[in-house]
Design a protein around this motif. Sequence first.
Motif: not given
Length: 221
Positions: A87, A102, A92, A98
């Motif tokens: 990440y 990841s 990203d 998120t």
Amino acid sequence: MRLPAPARPGRGAAHGMRGPSWRGAAGLGGSPGSSRGGAVQAGAEHTQQHPAGQGDRGGEDAQPVTVPQLSPQLPPRLTQQPWHLLYSTGRDGFSLRTLYRSGARPDSPALLLIRDTEAQAFGAFSASAIRSSSGFYGTGETFLFSFCPELKVFRWTGKNDFFLKGDANLLMVGGGSGRFGLWLDGDLHHGGSQPCETFDNETLSHREEFCIQDLEMWGLA
């Protein structure tokens, strides 16, 4: 991420690279730092990078280089393992959700690398994947570190087991008495660091609250 070290007090902006440069070599070898007080430290004489094994290719295929003095602080089983970028805020976007998505397999360690808007570099190591959780998780191998500009590593004190805890709005590393060794908010724009019982750490950033410039999470292939 290339993380320039912060300036020494009273000397203005840093010139050149004294902090970590995270990509370029195939392994994580290095020489150990020295122990001073409660934190493991390594002097600037050990900050030279290893020769690049494959060059700085960038992107997902690049492997991280912790500066040589950080590598000996990792568990021995991990020092020659291939690490990969899981990440990056630059790739990203800024989102804790998120970052959780990841993550690698649950038993894969994670290296969290942060640079704040004052160019201070610091982070955390976890022997297990960083994830959302209903309670604290992790092991005594977890530690915090900072470059100011020399490496300081803050290890588990044994006083509690508040290693990591995260939800959609907050990630915490270390705690006790309402203070967190490192915390990041849900949009990964703001965070903070305070001395905590888990690691007996110093404040990792120059201030107890900071704004994030760059953040990366690395894990094993």
